[in-house]
Write a protein that holds these residues in place. Structure first.
Motif, PDB file in Angstrom:
ATOM      1  N   PRO A  80     -13.892  15.589  -8.311  1.00  0.00           N
ATOM      2  CA  PRO A  80     -13.361  16.778  -7.641  1.00  0.00           C
ATOM      3  C   PRO A  80     -13.584  16.729  -6.135  1.00  0.00           C
ATOM      4  O   PRO A  80     -14.211  15.812  -5.623  1.00  0.00           O
ATOM      5  CB  PRO A  80     -14.146  17.916  -8.279  1.00  0.00           C
ATOM      6  N   GLY A  81     -13.076  17.748  -5.472  1.00  0.00           N
ATOM      7  CA  GLY A  81     -13.236  17.798  -4.025  1.00  0.00           C
ATOM      8  C   GLY A  81     -12.493  16.666  -3.359  1.00  0.00           C
ATOM      9  O   GLY A  81     -11.348  16.389  -3.685  1.00  0.00           O
ATOM     10  N   ASN A  82     -13.153  15.988  -2.472  1.00  0.00           N
ATOM     11  CA  ASN A  82     -12.505  14.908  -1.740  1.00  0.00           C
ATOM     12  C   ASN A  82     -12.763  13.543  -2.369  1.00  0.00           C
ATOM     13  O   ASN A  82     -12.578  12.530  -1.715  1.00  0.00           O
ATOM     14  CB  ASN A  82     -12.979  14.903  -0.284  1.00  0.00           C
ATOM     15  N   GLY A  83     -13.226  13.531  -3.580  1.00  0.00           N
ATOM     16  CA  GLY A  83     -13.496  12.251  -4.229  1.00  0.00           C
ATOM     17  C   GLY A  83     -12.237  11.419  -4.362  1.00  0.00           C
ATOM     18  O   GLY A  83     -11.141  11.953  -4.498  1.00  0.00           O
ATOM     19  N   ARG A  96      -9.492   9.793   6.133  1.00  0.00           N
ATOM     20  CA  ARG A  96      -8.669   9.748   4.935  1.00  0.00           C
ATOM     21  C   ARG A  96      -8.038  11.114   4.664  1.00  0.00           C
ATOM     22  O   ARG A  96      -6.858  11.205   4.304  1.00  0.00           O
ATOM     23  CB  ARG A  96      -9.517   9.320   3.729  1.00  0.00           C
ATOM     24  N   GLU A  97      -8.815  12.182   4.841  1.00  0.00           N
ATOM     25  CA  GLU A  97      -8.282  13.516   4.583  1.00  0.00           C
ATOM     26  C   GLU A  97      -7.083  13.801   5.493  1.00  0.00           C
ATOM     27  O   GLU A  97      -6.070  14.344   5.056  1.00  0.00           O
ATOM     28  CB  GLU A  97      -9.366  14.590   4.796  1.00  0.00           C
ATOM     29  N   ALA A  98      -7.223  13.421   6.758  1.00  0.00           N
ATOM     30  CA  ALA A  98      -6.140  13.674   7.710  1.00  0.00           C
ATOM     31  C   ALA A  98      -4.918  12.824   7.376  1.00  0.00           C
ATOM     32  O   ALA A  98      -3.779  13.305   7.399  1.00  0.00           O
ATOM     33  CB  ALA A  98      -6.615  13.378   9.122  1.00  0.00           C
TER      34      ALA A  98
END
Ligand SMILES: *[C@@H]1O[C@H](CO)[C@@H](O)[C@H](O)[C@H]1NC(C)=O
Ligand SMILES: *[C@@H]1O[C@H](CO)[C@@H](O)[C@H](O)[C@H]1NC(C)=O
Ligand SMILES: *[C@@H]1O[C@H](CO)[C@@H](O)[C@H](O)[C@H]1NC(C)=O
Ligand SMILES: *[C@@H]1O[C@H](CO)[C@@H](O)[C@H](O)[C@H]1NC(C)=O
Ligand SMILES: *[C@@H]1O[C@H](CO)[C@@H](O)[C@H](O)[C@H]1NC(C)=O
Length: 190
Positions: A52-55, A84-86
């Motif tokens: 979950p989350g940003n995994g 990575r998120e961006a």
């Protein structure tokens, strides 16, 4: 899960990576269009619920048969200057801005196809693939060891009508079952 517009200004490196076979789509590339607040993003990667989350998950890539539904893709050299998120926000929001696109997948160590930008192929880069079909865990296959690592994927579900918005945005199981049926193109929000 919604993605904000943290990246609205970083489209240029992506456009530079268009492939010769995508020349007709290269004119501008897909616009980055943030998901509307009433849209839902769900991760179809195998075992995604265990991360979950940003995994992220490594070693799974959409199968070659699923690739027939690919509508756009880009590659960016590693190491990337964005988080990575961006970068993922960029990838999924471009899908959202591309008519007919309903899902996207992004991974590191994605080998360039042969002939991409005139290169021999096989160079490992960040790859973002956009599709006009909803991804399910069964659409993925195991990748070559070390390739397609730190992967993220998402299906975009946007309500079509006022009556659909309540379930699509708040009821995950309803959104999930919608995903197993044929999806209409994502509504592009200007
Ligand atoms: C995921 O990444 C975003 C952006 O870096 C951050 O704001 C958020 O707190 C992270 N969420 C989790 C569950 O780690
Ligand atoms: C999905 O994209 C593929 C590849 O571009 C295309 O051949 C196919 O006709 C598209 N399907 C739909 C339903 O738009
Ligand atoms: C994958 O993520 C891990 C953990 O954040 C990081 O150490 C590693 O460098 C990443 N690999 C690539 C190829 O980006
Ligand atoms: C979803 O949000 C968009 C943008 O705010 C809006 O234009 C659209 O009407 C909404 N759709 C529904 C079904 O509520
Ligand atoms: C969500 O949708 C499912 C399937 O339609 C339904 O069985 C369930 O009761 C709904 N849950 C809520 C909280 O609305």
């Amino acid at each position: 899960m919604l993605f904000s517009t943290m990246l609205a200004s970083v489209a240029l490196p992506i456009l530079a990576a268009a492939t010769p076979i995508d020349l007709e789509r290269r004119a501008g590339g897909p616009a980055i269009v943030p998901l509307a607040a009433n849209c839902t993003l769900m991760n179809p990667l195998p075992h995604a619920s265990q991360h979950p989350g940003n995994g992220t998950i490594s070693g799974y890539v959409p199968s070659s048969s699923f690739s027939a539904s690919k509508v756009y893709s880009w590659y960016i050299p590693q190491p990337d200057f964005l988080t990575r998120e961006a970068r993922w926000s960029n990838c999924i929001e471009q899908c959202n801005g591309y008519s007919g696109c309903v899902s996207a997948y992004m991974a590191y160590n994605a080998p360039l196809p042969k002939g991409w930008l005139g290169l021999p192929g096989g160079e490992l880069e960040v790859g973002c693939f956009m599709y006009n079909r909803t991804l399910t865990p069964l659409d993925f296959v195991a990748a070559t060891e070390g390739q397609y690592v730190n992967a993220t994927a998402g299906n975009v579900y946007c309500p079509k009508t006022a009556s659909a918005s309540a379930t699509a945005s708040s009821n995950a199981s309803a959104a999930k079952s919608t995903g197993t049926t044929k999806k209409k193109p994502v509504k592009v929000v200007a």
